[in-house]
Scaffold this motif. Sequence first.
Motif, PDB file in Angstrom:
ATOM      1  N   PRO A 150     -54.449   6.773 -49.995  1.00 12.39           N
ATOM      2  CA  PRO A 150     -53.781   6.903 -51.296  1.00 12.39           C
ATOM      3  C   PRO A 150     -52.899   5.676 -51.563  1.00 12.39           C
ATOM      4  O   PRO A 150     -52.438   5.018 -50.622  1.00 12.39           O
ATOM      5  CB  PRO A 150     -52.927   8.169 -51.127  1.00 12.39           C
ATOM      6  N   TYR A 210     -50.437  14.159 -46.590  1.00 13.64           N
ATOM      7  CA  TYR A 210     -51.841  13.893 -46.950  1.00 13.64           C
ATOM      8  C   TYR A 210     -52.788  14.560 -45.947  1.00 13.64           C
ATOM      9  O   TYR A 210     -53.754  15.209 -46.331  1.00 13.64           O
ATOM     10  CB  TYR A 210     -52.060  12.376 -46.999  1.00 13.64           C
ATOM     11  N   GLU A 234     -52.845  18.354 -46.186  1.00 14.29           N
ATOM     12  CA  GLU A 234     -53.652  18.777 -47.337  1.00 14.29           C
ATOM     13  C   GLU A 234     -55.136  18.705 -46.995  1.00 14.29           C
ATOM     14  O   GLU A 234     -55.897  19.608 -47.317  1.00 14.29           O
ATOM     15  CB  GLU A 234     -53.350  17.889 -48.557  1.00 14.29           C
ATOM     16  N   ARG A 235     -55.519  17.606 -46.312  1.00 11.88           N
ATOM     17  CA  ARG A 235     -56.923  17.465 -45.890  1.00 11.88           C
ATOM     18  C   ARG A 235     -57.334  18.571 -44.935  1.00 11.88           C
ATOM     19  O   ARG A 235     -58.413  19.145 -45.056  1.00 11.88           O
ATOM     20  CB  ARG A 235     -57.124  16.107 -45.213  1.00 11.88           C
TER      21      ARG A 235
END
Length: 201
Positions: A40, A135, A138-139
């Motif tokens: 990101p 991140y 979330e993955r």
Amino acid sequence: MKKQDNSFETAVRSALKGREIPILVLDTRWHRLFPQGEKPADIEALEERLNDLLKKQGRLVNEIKDLKKAKKKLMDSIVAGMEGSSARDNRKKENQQRLLLETKDRIQQDSDELMEIPYDIKDTNEKLMIIGARYCFERLSNGDQMIQELTEEIRTLQAELTDKKEFRENLEESMDSAYSLMHGLLGHDIMNLFDKGKFRP
């Protein structure tokens, strides 16, 4: 969402307290967290800042080393020229003393700047860890959900496959039985024509 982010950040910072975090941009495990290097934008920006800080730290260390060598040369030169008293010698001494003061000031400025960098590196590295953890969580969460969906899909397909296998077995039994009955009724010669593909609908 902002409140949730803050509580997440607080929880991660608390978990990291007292732990030595590796410099993430220098750790291969960190880069392997991102498949095909897909990162990101906020992570890329923090990585760039961290890399810049590390470069700056290296540059300042080398600069201070070079300035200290120059300072020593100047001091040696001043000591060696102490006995000269001509106007030219005096101008040279003044020049050297001015240069010596400037060099000392530069060393002090660079040293002060260098003292701050480890704190900036630590802070930026922690921010990178927090954003990276969010991140990755979330993955993982999305991956868990996908695994559950796929598991359910596989169960359904397995049940269908079991039904189809059962249907095939029943069909094979039925065909074997019909073939045997027809063989008994019609005889070998007629069934031989069927086997050779002569009587296909």
